[in-house]
Design a protein around this motif. Sequence first.
Motif, PDB file in Angstrom:
ATOM      1  N   LYS A  45      15.706  67.808 -50.648  1.00 43.42           N
ATOM      2  CA  LYS A  45      16.784  68.385 -50.213  1.00 43.42           C
ATOM      3  C   LYS A  45      18.390  67.525 -50.500  1.00 43.42           C
ATOM      4  O   LYS A  45      19.474  68.292 -50.838  1.00 43.42           O
ATOM      5  CB  LYS A  45      16.911  68.912 -48.634  1.00 43.42           C
ATOM      6  CG  LYS A  45      15.999  69.909 -48.503  1.00 43.42           C
ATOM      7  CD  LYS A  45      15.988  70.993 -49.095  1.00 43.42           C
ATOM      8  CE  LYS A  45      17.772  71.812 -48.315  1.00 43.42           C
ATOM      9  NZ  LYS A  45      17.918  73.292 -49.172  1.00 43.42           N
ATOM     10  N   GLY A  48      19.581  67.292 -53.619  1.00 42.18           N
ATOM     11  CA  GLY A  48      20.143  68.990 -54.247  1.00 42.18           C
ATOM     12  C   GLY A  48      19.614  69.813 -54.417  1.00 42.18           C
ATOM     13  O   GLY A  48      19.896  70.447 -54.976  1.00 42.18           O
ATOM     14  N   GLU A  50      17.336  73.089 -54.081  1.00 43.51           N
ATOM     15  CA  GLU A  50      17.894  74.244 -53.440  1.00 43.51           C
ATOM     16  C   GLU A  50      16.408  74.951 -52.709  1.00 43.51           C
ATOM     17  O   GLU A  50      15.347  73.786 -53.084  1.00 43.51           O
ATOM     18  CB  GLU A  50      18.421  75.213 -54.003  1.00 43.51           C
ATOM     19  CG  GLU A  50      19.594  75.136 -54.819  1.00 43.51           C
ATOM     20  CD  GLU A  50      20.051  76.335 -56.142  1.00 43.51           C
ATOM     21  OE1 GLU A  50      19.495  77.227 -55.975  1.00 43.51           O
ATOM     22  OE2 GLU A  50      20.815  75.693 -56.566  1.00 43.51           O
ATOM     23  N   THR A  51      16.440  75.970 -52.003  1.00 46.71           N
ATOM     24  CA  THR A  51      15.328  75.860 -50.989  1.00 46.71           C
ATOM     25  C   THR A  51      14.117  76.580 -51.952  1.00 46.71           C
ATOM     26  O   THR A  51      12.939  76.715 -52.138  1.00 46.71           O
ATOM     27  CB  THR A  51      15.796  77.414 -50.565  1.00 46.71           C
ATOM     28  OG1 THR A  51      16.467  77.162 -49.675  1.00 46.71           O
ATOM     29  CG2 THR A  51      14.416  77.685 -49.399  1.00 46.71           C
ATOM     30  N   TRP A  52      14.127  77.263 -53.182  1.00 45.27           N
ATOM     31  CA  TRP A  52      13.548  77.760 -54.086  1.00 45.27           C
ATOM     32  C   TRP A  52      12.431  76.785 -54.583  1.00 45.27           C
ATOM     33  O   TRP A  52      11.614  77.181 -55.510  1.00 45.27           O
ATOM     34  CB  TRP A  52      14.058  78.438 -54.981  1.00 45.27           C
ATOM     35  CG  TRP A  52      14.986  78.244 -56.010  1.00 45.27           C
ATOM     36  CD1 TRP A  52      15.846  78.269 -55.964  1.00 45.27           C
ATOM     37  CD2 TRP A  52      14.064  78.506 -57.468  1.00 45.27           C
ATOM     38  NE1 TRP A  52      16.177  77.464 -57.278  1.00 45.27           N
ATOM     39  CE2 TRP A  52      15.662  77.834 -58.065  1.00 45.27           C
ATOM     40  CE3 TRP A  52      13.094  78.141 -57.993  1.00 45.27           C
ATOM     41  CZ2 TRP A  52      15.864  77.301 -59.677  1.00 45.27           C
ATOM     42  CZ3 TRP A  52      13.001  77.405 -58.737  1.00 45.27           C
ATOM     43  CH2 TRP A  52      14.762  77.098 -59.776  1.00 45.27           C
ATOM     44  N   HIS A  53      13.656  75.527 -55.170  1.00 45.38           N
ATOM     45  CA  HIS A  53      12.547  74.503 -55.454  1.00 45.38           C
ATOM     46  C   HIS A  53      11.026  73.648 -54.524  1.00 45.38           C
ATOM     47  O   HIS A  53      10.258  73.816 -54.872  1.00 45.38           O
ATOM     48  CB  HIS A  53      13.812  72.999 -55.198  1.00 45.38           C
ATOM     49  CG  HIS A  53      14.733  73.478 -56.766  1.00 45.38           C
ATOM     50  ND1 HIS A  53      15.896  73.697 -56.711  1.00 45.38           N
ATOM     51  CD2 HIS A  53      14.322  73.410 -57.815  1.00 45.38           C
ATOM     52  CE1 HIS A  53      16.496  73.253 -57.888  1.00 45.38           C
ATOM     53  NE2 HIS A  53      15.209  73.668 -58.809  1.00 45.38           N
ATOM     54  N   TYR A 119       9.634  78.063 -47.151  1.00 40.24           N
ATOM     55  CA  TYR A 119      11.163  78.633 -46.280  1.00 40.24           C
ATOM     56  C   TYR A 119      11.778  77.486 -44.811  1.00 40.24           C
ATOM     57  O   TYR A 119      12.547  77.229 -44.857  1.00 40.24           O
ATOM     58  CB  TYR A 119      11.327  79.757 -46.252  1.00 40.24           C
ATOM     59  CG  TYR A 119      12.638  80.061 -45.847  1.00 40.24           C
ATOM     60  CD1 TYR A 119      14.082  80.242 -46.743  1.00 40.24           C
ATOM     61  CD2 TYR A 119      12.995  80.783 -44.475  1.00 40.24           C
ATOM     62  CE1 TYR A 119      15.119  80.596 -46.768  1.00 40.24           C
ATOM     63  CE2 TYR A 119      14.068  80.965 -44.173  1.00 40.24           C
ATOM     64  CZ  TYR A 119      15.317  81.336 -45.227  1.00 40.24           C
ATOM     65  OH  TYR A 119      16.426  81.118 -44.968  1.00 40.24           O
ATOM     66  N   SER A 122      11.817  73.856 -45.743  1.00 37.60           N
ATOM     67  CA  SER A 122      13.472  73.434 -46.166  1.00 37.60           C
ATOM     68  C   SER A 122      14.587  73.871 -45.691  1.00 37.60           C
ATOM     69  O   SER A 122      15.760  73.430 -46.380  1.00 37.60           O
ATOM     70  CB  SER A 122      13.107  74.315 -47.397  1.00 37.60           C
ATOM     71  OG  SER A 122      13.256  75.298 -47.881  1.00 37.60           O
ATOM     72  N   ARG A 123      14.528  74.448 -44.890  1.00 40.97           N
ATOM     73  CA  ARG A 123      15.622  74.850 -44.139  1.00 40.97           C
ATOM     74  C   ARG A 123      16.061  74.392 -43.002  1.00 40.97           C
ATOM     75  O   ARG A 123      17.110  73.926 -42.696  1.00 40.97           O
ATOM     76  CB  ARG A 123      15.461  76.546 -43.584  1.00 40.97           C
ATOM     77  CG  ARG A 123      15.504  77.126 -44.175  1.00 40.97           C
ATOM     78  CD  ARG A 123      16.845  78.097 -45.401  1.00 40.97           C
ATOM     79  NE  ARG A 123      17.841  77.706 -44.672  1.00 40.97           N
ATOM     80  CZ  ARG A 123      19.170  77.604 -45.343  1.00 40.97           C
ATOM     81  NH1 ARG A 123      19.037  77.445 -46.594  1.00 40.97           N
ATOM     82  NH2 ARG A 123      20.296  78.018 -44.821  1.00 40.97           N
TER      83      ARG A 123
END
Length: 168
Positions: A45, A48, A50-53, A119, A122-123
């Motif tokens: 994260k 760089g 993203e959440t979908w990665h 999800y 990653s958040r």
Amino acid sequence: YEDEPNLSTLSLIFTILILFIAGLGIFGLVSFMAEKRTHEIGIRKVLGAETWHVIRLLSVEFFWLILIASVLAWVASWLLIVDWLSHFAYRTAINWLIFVFAAAIAMLLALIITATKAYFASRTNPADTLKYEYIHVTNKPTYRLNINIKSKTNSNDKNRKTKQDLQD
């Protein structure tokens, strides 16, 4: 053929129960995997991602596991269904799309569970996860030995003159 409606009802109940238990197992495994990989997710994260990665990172492993399990289950269920259907007077062919449909449902269920947990993983704030990992890793007691070892002088050291000796 009187027992077939009872067998159908029992099969439906146990199928729902098995899917629920499998969902709990996948959720536990994904939670464990996400907890073990919090440091990696935090670094990704920060760099760089993203959440979908992150979702793809955690989901790909389960995709292959479920695909292998589905292929093994196809063989076992094919043999059981052929044996069960051989006891009936009228024969019917087994459509292979039933097995693909069952595997698709299993993959969809696993993807929903994995994507939901990934999800939320990653958040989280990467600073919090990296700080936690740093404290967790470096919060170990360290032991130092404070031993002063005097070195033995060489015979060549006696013949050497220091700056102090030269100034005198």
